[in-house]
Write a protein that holds these residues in place. Sequence first.
Motif, PDB file in Angstrom:
ATOM      1  N   VAL A  92      -9.495   7.372  -0.522  1.00 29.95           N
ATOM      2  CA  VAL A  92      -9.899   6.592   0.645  1.00 29.95           C
ATOM      3  C   VAL A  92      -8.769   6.520   1.666  1.00 29.95           C
ATOM      4  N   GLN A  93      -7.547   6.353   1.169  1.00 33.34           N
ATOM      5  CA  GLN A  93      -6.389   6.180   2.056  1.00 33.34           C
ATOM      6  C   GLN A  93      -5.221   6.975   1.499  1.00 33.34           C
ATOM      7  N   LYS A  94      -5.028   8.155   2.023  1.00 32.55           N
ATOM      8  CA  LYS A  94      -4.030   9.083   1.489  1.00 32.55           C
ATOM      9  C   LYS A  94      -2.630   8.497   1.493  1.00 32.55           C
ATOM     10  N   ASN A  95      -2.304   7.691   2.473  1.00 36.48           N
ATOM     11  CA  ASN A  95      -0.942   7.168   2.602  1.00 36.48           C
ATOM     12  C   ASN A  95      -0.794   5.760   2.028  1.00 36.48           C
ATOM     13  N   ALA A  96      -1.703   5.352   1.140  1.00 41.36           N
ATOM     14  CA  ALA A  96      -1.644   4.004   0.561  1.00 41.36           C
ATOM     15  C   ALA A  96      -0.392   3.854  -0.301  1.00 41.36           C
ATOM     16  N   ASP A  97       0.182   2.657  -0.242  1.00 42.38           N
ATOM     17  CA  ASP A  97       1.296   2.309  -1.124  1.00 42.38           C
ATOM     18  C   ASP A  97       0.723   1.760  -2.433  1.00 42.38           C
ATOM     19  N   VAL A  98       0.892   2.536  -3.505  1.00 44.97           N
ATOM     20  CA  VAL A  98       0.353   2.151  -4.810  1.00 44.97           C
ATOM     21  C   VAL A  98       1.479   2.169  -5.828  1.00 44.97           C
ATOM     22  N   ILE A  99       1.539   1.108  -6.620  1.00 45.73           N
ATOM     23  CA  ILE A  99       2.534   1.003  -7.688  1.00 45.73           C
ATOM     24  C   ILE A  99       1.801   0.713  -8.986  1.00 45.73           C
ATOM     25  N   ALA A 100       2.030   1.551  -9.999  1.00 46.00           N
ATOM     26  CA  ALA A 100       1.546   1.289 -11.355  1.00 46.00           C
ATOM     27  C   ALA A 100       2.769   1.049 -12.218  1.00 46.00           C
ATOM     28  N   LEU A 101       2.855  -0.096 -12.844  1.00 43.22           N
ATOM     29  CA  LEU A 101       4.082  -0.476 -13.544  1.00 43.22           C
ATOM     30  C   LEU A 101       3.754  -1.233 -14.811  1.00 43.22           C
ATOM     31  N   GLY A 102       4.771  -1.422 -15.633  1.00 43.89           N
ATOM     32  CA  GLY A 102       4.582  -2.232 -16.822  1.00 43.89           C
ATOM     33  C   GLY A 102       5.171  -1.590 -18.055  1.00 43.89           C
ATOM     34  N   ASP A 103       4.770  -2.150 -19.189  1.00 44.26           N
ATOM     35  CA  ASP A 103       5.178  -1.626 -20.489  1.00 44.26           C
ATOM     36  C   ASP A 103       4.207  -0.507 -20.843  1.00 44.26           C
ATOM     37  N   ILE A 104       4.613   0.728 -20.523  1.00 37.54           N
ATOM     38  CA  ILE A 104       3.760   1.886 -20.763  1.00 37.54           C
ATOM     39  C   ILE A 104       3.799   2.282 -22.225  1.00 37.54           C
ATOM     40  N   ASN A 105       4.777   1.791 -22.958  1.00 32.01           N
ATOM     41  CA  ASN A 105       4.932   2.104 -24.380  1.00 32.01           C
ATOM     42  C   ASN A 105       5.065   3.602 -24.630  1.00 32.01           C
ATOM     43  N   ASP A 106       5.613   4.302 -23.658  1.00 35.33           N
ATOM     44  CA  ASP A 106       5.837   5.734 -23.843  1.00 35.33           C
ATOM     45  C   ASP A 106       6.933   6.197 -22.894  1.00 35.33           C
ATOM     46  N   PHE A 107       7.457   7.379 -23.191  1.00 36.20           N
ATOM     47  CA  PHE A 107       8.634   7.884 -22.521  1.00 36.20           C
ATOM     48  C   PHE A 107       8.303   8.528 -21.186  1.00 36.20           C
ATOM     49  N   GLU A 108       9.317   8.642 -20.338  1.00 31.06           N
ATOM     50  CA  GLU A 108       9.103   9.258 -19.025  1.00 31.06           C
ATOM     51  C   GLU A 108       8.810  10.749 -19.120  1.00 31.06           C
ATOM     52  N   PHE A 109       9.121  11.365 -20.264  1.00 34.68           N
ATOM     53  CA  PHE A 109       8.829  12.787 -20.467  1.00 34.68           C
ATOM     54  C   PHE A 109       7.577  13.004 -21.316  1.00 34.68           C
TER      55      PHE A 109
END
Length: 609
Positions: free
Chosen positions: A513-530
């Motif tokens: 809907v909005q290509k330039n939207a500021d979106v943040i998904a955060l939290g305890d993902i319980n998994d590694f960045e890789f």
Amino acid sequence: MPSKSSARLAALTVAAVCSAASTVVLTSPAHAASVRVHDIQGTTRISPYAGQKVADVAGIVTGIRTYGSSKGFWIQDPDPDDNAATSEGVFVFTSSTPKGVAVGDAVKVSGTVSEYVPGGTSSGNQSVTEITKPVITVVSSGNAVPAPVVVDADAVPDAYAPAGDSAANNSVNGLTLRPTAYALDYWESLEGMNVQVADVRVVGASDPYTELWVTVKPDEHRAERGGTVYGSYDAQNTGRLQIQSLGRTADFPVANVGDTLAGTTAGPLDYNQFGGYTLVANSIGALESAGLERETTEKQRNGELAVATYNVENLDPSDGTFAAHAAAIVHNLQSPDIVSLEEIQDNNGATDDGTTAADVTVTKLIDAIVAAGGPRYDWRSVDPANDTDGGEPGGNIRQVFLFNPQRVSFTDRPGGDATTAVGVTRAYGKARLTVSPGRIDPANEAWKSSRKPLVGEFVFRGRTVFVIANHFNSKGGDQGLTAQYQPPVRSSEVQRHQQAALVNAFVKDILDVQKNADVIALGDINDFEFSGTAQILERDGALWSAVKSLPESERYSYVYQGNAQVLDQILISPAIRRGCDFEYDSVHLNAEFHDQISDHDPQVLRFHP
């Protein structure tokens, strides 16, 4: 033969009983003539004598364990063979507190050889070779204990483990040990033997169970603050070793990451359910503090929005940590504009009486923040349905948004509840949520017995920011890094991958809907960045884990079994990442410390919306 002692001669015999529940991998019992310890241990992880009775196994007592569910003692043959793959030590399981034996006794033990799997066979753990139902004859006393094997950086191979036998579900149990080639084979070749480490750095702080972790490889993936970073499934930290003690609990060192156990730490090498290979020390080196201090992040500037995630570890009104958490938020995190809290429990914590509201818990924290000199935060959340979101039974943990109303506003759109799915619509060419706060597809099986993502629409200086607070399912049930199956099975990933796909799809709905939207998904993902979980969250460029903007030596939010690793993440949409106009900080104030108020370090993102 061992030397005799005038104190006690060959006269004392002790018998004990072993629980059959500890015995696995048994064959039809047979009788074996007198054998040596290295014959019992053999050249694989499973004894060739498993299930058989053995008689008059000779050895010197090197350590006695009088506590826990695995009471007994270790013996070691002072006359080793010339095969590096065969251990010269073995544990004698007596069931009750051993009597009539002391360190330095030369003994002969008759009993049944068993392979005990700590945690049970379903855990996938390796087994410990033991002599059970023992009859013990003390031959002499006061003998010299066999000199410990010196374990250092040169001794432990860099390669972690051989690939398991595909015909045996990837088990390494039947493979001949290659202790000069693989770290796990090296440790296994020393099982039950007296070993020694010297001047080792602490990489996992002392815990309430009187355990800590050290590394014998000071340069292996060293973290900025003294730990050992876990940065890849293919580059295990082979130098890690758990330390327990056969001494008094009161004498166990109280250590933080980066401290040193100076001098020698020595004792039998064991294997347990919660750490794998463990040096159970008769003597522990002197603690030398590195003076590790808790970190403080920078204060956000006037035009910057500061967003944080913080797992407060099952916080409920009865806890005594509110003031400490408040001080951390105000002083160490510098009062972020938005804080995503994970593991906020309901108003009576673990009492399972149907209570789901958490207003008492949250208000108590907000009041503590004000008392610590911080802002009076406002908050938003969605109460879960009772006993549906996992965590401590009765606790009804959930994510909560705190926000500073002097700096940021929350866009309320009614209708969000435990079972209503939030959606995305278009208004005046911009994306907007159908409900705010809301939850992503809460009826989906991906969230079974797990926390549903909390979504909110915020406004900072006229710019809308969408924030998705997550707490994915835990790693419970995964096989350990020292499992008999190599590579270990990470069964919990299946659900996290499903959860990541739903969050990724929701972010795409916003960006469609909005290509330039500021979106943040955060939290305890319980998994590694890789991990595969992170890769799914990042699929098609919808999000990017900002922890990867840090040097590898600073990428961690959690310390588990001496591995400093990423579990908590803040992922950002292309509009935030594109200009590189953001700062990321993993604020190390908990995970490295013995007196932690949470097992997680909070994360902070500062950017210009």
